[in-house]
Design an enzyme around this catalytic site. Structure first.
Site, PDB file in Angstrom:
ATOM      1  N   ARG A 108      -5.184   8.849  -3.207  1.00 52.54           N
ATOM      2  CA  ARG A 108      -3.924   8.078  -3.192  1.00 52.54           C
ATOM      3  C   ARG A 108      -2.803   9.066  -2.960  1.00 52.54           C
ATOM      4  O   ARG A 108      -2.668  10.049  -3.697  1.00 52.54           O
ATOM      5  CB  ARG A 108      -3.696   7.344  -4.506  1.00 52.54           C
ATOM      6  CG  ARG A 108      -2.258   6.829  -4.617  1.00 52.54           C
ATOM      7  CD  ARG A 108      -1.996   5.945  -5.814  1.00 52.54           C
ATOM      8  NE  ARG A 108      -2.576   4.633  -5.617  1.00 52.54           N
ATOM      9  CZ  ARG A 108      -2.239   3.558  -6.340  1.00 52.54           C
ATOM     10  NH1 ARG A 108      -1.336   3.655  -7.297  1.00 52.54           N
ATOM     11  NH2 ARG A 108      -2.800   2.396  -6.114  1.00 52.54           N
ATOM     12  N   HIS A 135      -2.652  -0.203   2.071  1.00 54.09           N
ATOM     13  CA  HIS A 135      -3.311  -0.302   0.747  1.00 54.09           C
ATOM     14  C   HIS A 135      -4.600  -1.108   0.922  1.00 54.09           C
ATOM     15  O   HIS A 135      -4.736  -2.232   0.426  1.00 54.09           O
ATOM     16  CB  HIS A 135      -2.368  -0.964  -0.252  1.00 54.09           C
ATOM     17  CG  HIS A 135      -2.762  -0.769  -1.691  1.00 54.09           C
ATOM     18  ND1 HIS A 135      -3.858  -0.017  -2.088  1.00 54.09           N
ATOM     19  CD2 HIS A 135      -2.207  -1.239  -2.850  1.00 54.09           C
ATOM     20  CE1 HIS A 135      -3.956  -0.028  -3.406  1.00 54.09           C
ATOM     21  NE2 HIS A 135      -2.975  -0.765  -3.883  1.00 54.09           N
ATOM     22  N   GLN A 138      -6.838  -2.796  -2.018  1.00 59.51           N
ATOM     23  CA  GLN A 138      -6.179  -3.957  -2.632  1.00 59.51           C
ATOM     24  C   GLN A 138      -6.581  -5.259  -1.926  1.00 59.51           C
ATOM     25  O   GLN A 138      -6.723  -6.312  -2.553  1.00 59.51           O
ATOM     26  CB  GLN A 138      -4.659  -3.752  -2.547  1.00 59.51           C
ATOM     27  CG  GLN A 138      -3.818  -4.895  -3.098  1.00 59.51           C
ATOM     28  CD  GLN A 138      -3.809  -4.948  -4.615  1.00 59.51           C
ATOM     29  OE1 GLN A 138      -3.598  -3.958  -5.282  1.00 59.51           O
ATOM     30  NE2 GLN A 138      -4.048  -6.133  -5.169  1.00 59.51           N
ATOM     31  N   ASP A 233       5.633  -8.171  -4.002  1.00 59.94           N
ATOM     32  CA  ASP A 233       5.394  -6.809  -4.483  1.00 59.94           C
ATOM     33  C   ASP A 233       6.762  -6.239  -4.863  1.00 59.94           C
ATOM     34  O   ASP A 233       7.813  -6.834  -4.559  1.00 59.94           O
ATOM     35  CB  ASP A 233       4.714  -5.994  -3.360  1.00 59.94           C
ATOM     36  CG  ASP A 233       4.288  -4.579  -3.791  1.00 59.94           C
ATOM     37  OD1 ASP A 233       4.312  -4.279  -4.998  1.00 59.94           O
ATOM     38  OD2 ASP A 233       3.942  -3.786  -2.889  1.00 59.94           O
ATOM     39  N   CYS A 274       0.223  -7.656  -6.361  1.00 57.91           N
ATOM     40  CA  CYS A 274      -0.733  -6.544  -6.537  1.00 57.91           C
ATOM     41  C   CYS A 274      -0.553  -5.852  -7.885  1.00 57.91           C
ATOM     42  O   CYS A 274      -1.474  -5.202  -8.376  1.00 57.91           O
ATOM     43  CB  CYS A 274      -0.580  -5.552  -5.399  1.00 57.91           C
ATOM     44  SG  CYS A 274       1.100  -4.913  -5.229  1.00 57.91           S
ATOM     45  N   ARG A 319      -9.878  -6.021  -8.595  1.00 52.91           N
ATOM     46  CA  ARG A 319      -9.793  -4.648  -8.055  1.00 52.91           C
ATOM     47  C   ARG A 319     -11.069  -3.881  -8.416  1.00 52.91           C
ATOM     48  O   ARG A 319     -11.599  -3.118  -7.628  1.00 52.91           O
ATOM     49  CB  ARG A 319      -8.580  -3.898  -8.618  1.00 52.91           C
ATOM     50  CG  ARG A 319      -7.215  -4.440  -8.281  1.00 52.91           C
ATOM     51  CD  ARG A 319      -6.910  -4.459  -6.807  1.00 52.91           C
ATOM     52  NE  ARG A 319      -7.132  -3.189  -6.125  1.00 52.91           N
ATOM     53  CZ  ARG A 319      -6.364  -2.086  -6.232  1.00 52.91           C
ATOM     54  NH1 ARG A 319      -5.297  -2.094  -7.003  1.00 52.91           N
ATOM     55  NH2 ARG A 319      -6.641  -0.988  -5.555  1.00 52.91           N
TER      56      ARG A 319
HETATM   57  N1   CP Z   1      -2.144  -2.575  -7.406  1.00 54.02           N
HETATM   58  C1   CP Z   1      -2.305  -1.265  -7.614  1.00 54.02           C
HETATM   59  O1   CP Z   1      -2.683  -0.499  -6.706  1.00 54.02           O
HETATM   60  O2   CP Z   1      -2.031  -0.864  -8.879  1.00 54.02           O
HETATM   61  P1   CP Z   1      -1.975   0.642  -9.413  1.00 54.02           P
HETATM   62  O3   CP Z   1      -0.781   1.295  -8.762  1.00 54.02           O
HETATM   63  O4   CP Z   1      -1.858   0.516 -10.891  1.00 54.02           O
HETATM   64  O5   CP Z   1      -3.245   1.337  -8.988  1.00 54.02           O
HETATM   65  N1  NVA Z   2       4.112  -1.139  -2.623  1.00 52.75           N
HETATM   66  C1  NVA Z   2       3.734  -0.580  -3.891  1.00 52.75           C
HETATM   67  C2  NVA Z   2       2.329  -0.955  -4.235  1.00 52.75           C
HETATM   68  C3  NVA Z   2       1.847  -0.484  -5.571  1.00 52.75           C
HETATM   69  C4  NVA Z   2       0.455  -0.890  -5.880  1.00 52.75           C
HETATM   70  C5  NVA Z   2       3.905   0.920  -3.860  1.00 52.75           C
HETATM   71  O1  NVA Z   2       3.496   1.551  -2.874  1.00 52.75           O
HETATM   72  O2  NVA Z   2       4.474   1.467  -4.816  1.00 52.75           O
END
Ligand code: CP
Ligand code: NVA
Length: 338
Positions: A108, A135, A138, A233, A274, A319
């Site tokens: 990530r 993502h 997700q 989101d 999400c 997830r």
């Molecule tokens: N939705 C999601 O990716 O959550 P986290 O940032 O907690 O992993």
């Molecule tokens: N768009 C958000 C998603 C988090 C799961 C981010 O990138 O912070």
């Protein structure tokens, strides 16, 4: 089914065909049923995976950890400051080293090109746990949740509306995946928050081939009337500068998901997010924003978030089942679950 994803990287939604996505979804449903029934599924005993996080996480990290352990694997977590990567060692060198230790690498981070570079230099599957652009893990949980609600074979032709910052990673991935699954996708937000041309251009022919549509609009009523899924989101994503809050709050407030928005939808519509979500002031950022800007809810009202049609916690649980399926399908030569 004739699909085999053994040894494949999982970097972005565009890399997978509809049939491959269906295969991952079916495996995720099957693994969920096994977990619920208490049926052991330690198919990957003896393997080890490493999780590299340059940004924070609750769901993605825990999904990889619990999913990995349920499959019988050893799991190493490296937090944003926990490795040499990027500071003293290139991404390419890190990939080569980690490939000698581990059977799979989750990443990530910020730029998509970083996860692509990791994959190019890795001899084991690399899974994208979120970048600024995409993502993809997700998405399997999201479509899984839609299938659970509307029926496995009843999602084609349903309309999903993404409200708010429709240029972010989640919205971009949703556009691609909806197109691949035959679901109509609507991006609803201000012109400044629309998905970039490249992702729209890539998704349009896919949607056309699958008999569904892609719409970009600033008009909430036009977007949400008769919709089946409303998705939102956060207004500011990880890695964006603090300074963008003021402008986002000013432009995105008309796109907050409220009970009025849900009232426009088709009967039986659901709300998805999400997570994490700003629906009250019980977080430090939420409280800070309330103090500075005088708003107590951001992308979704607390009433919608807590309503029976809100499936956000089913989605969060999924997830884990879906990430387990992604790991299983890419690390196992044969699929013993479906
Ligand atoms: N939705 C999601 O990716 O959550 P986290 O940032 O907690 O992993
Ligand atoms: N768009 C958000 C998603 C988090 C799961 C981010 O990138 O912070």
């Amino acid at each position: 089914m004739g699909v085999n994803l053994y040894n494949r990287h999982f970097l972005k939604d565009l890399d997978f065909s509809t049939q491959e996505l269906e295969y991952l979804l079916d495996t995720a449903h099957a693994l969920k049923a096994m977990k619920k029934a208490g049926t052991p599924h330690r198919y990957l005993e003896g393997k080890n995976i490493v999780l590299l996080f340059q940004k924070t996480s609750t769901r993605t990290r825990c999904a990889f950890e619990v999913g990995g352990m349920d499959l019988g694997m050893g799991v190493t977590y490296l937090d944003p400051s926990g490795s040499q990567m990027g500071k003293k060692e290139s991404i390419a060198d890190t990939a080569q080293v980690l490939s000698r230790f581990y059977d799979g690498i989750e990443f990530r981070g910020f730029a998509q090109e970083d996860v692509e570079c990791l994959a190019e230099n890795s001899s084991v599957p690399v899974w994208n746990g979120l970048t600024t652009e995409w993502h993809p893990t997700q998405m399997i949980a999201d479509i899984m949740t839609v299938q659970e609600h509307f029926g496995h074979d009843n999602i084609k032709g349903k309309t999903l509306v993404f409200m708010g910052d429709a240029k972010n990673n989640v919205a971009r991935s949703l556009m691609v995946v909806c197109a691949k699954m035959g679901m109509n996708f609507v991006a609803c937000g201000p012109a400044s928050c629309m998905p970039s041309d490249d992702v729209v251009e890539a998704s349009l022919p896919i949607a056309q081939a699958n008999g569904c549509t892609i719409t970009l609009t600033e008009d909430v009523a036009a977007a949400c009337t008769g919709a089946d899924v409303i998705y939102t989101d956060v207004w500011v994503s990880m890695g964006e500068p603090e300074e963008v809050w003021a402008e986002r709050i000013a432009t995105l407030q008309p796109y907050r998901v409220t009970p009025q928005v849900m009232d426009m939808c088709a009967p039986g519509a659901i709300f998805l997010h999400c997570l994490p979500a700003f629906h009250d002031t019980k977080t430090t950022i939420g409280a800070d924003i309330a103090k500075k800007f005088g708003i107590t809810e951001m992308e979704v009202s607390d009433q919608v978030f807590s309503a029976p049609y809100s499936k956000v916690f089913d989605q969060a649980e999924n997830r884990m089942h879906s990430i387990k399926a992604i790991m299983y399908c890419t690390l196992s030569e044969t699929n013993q679950v479906i």
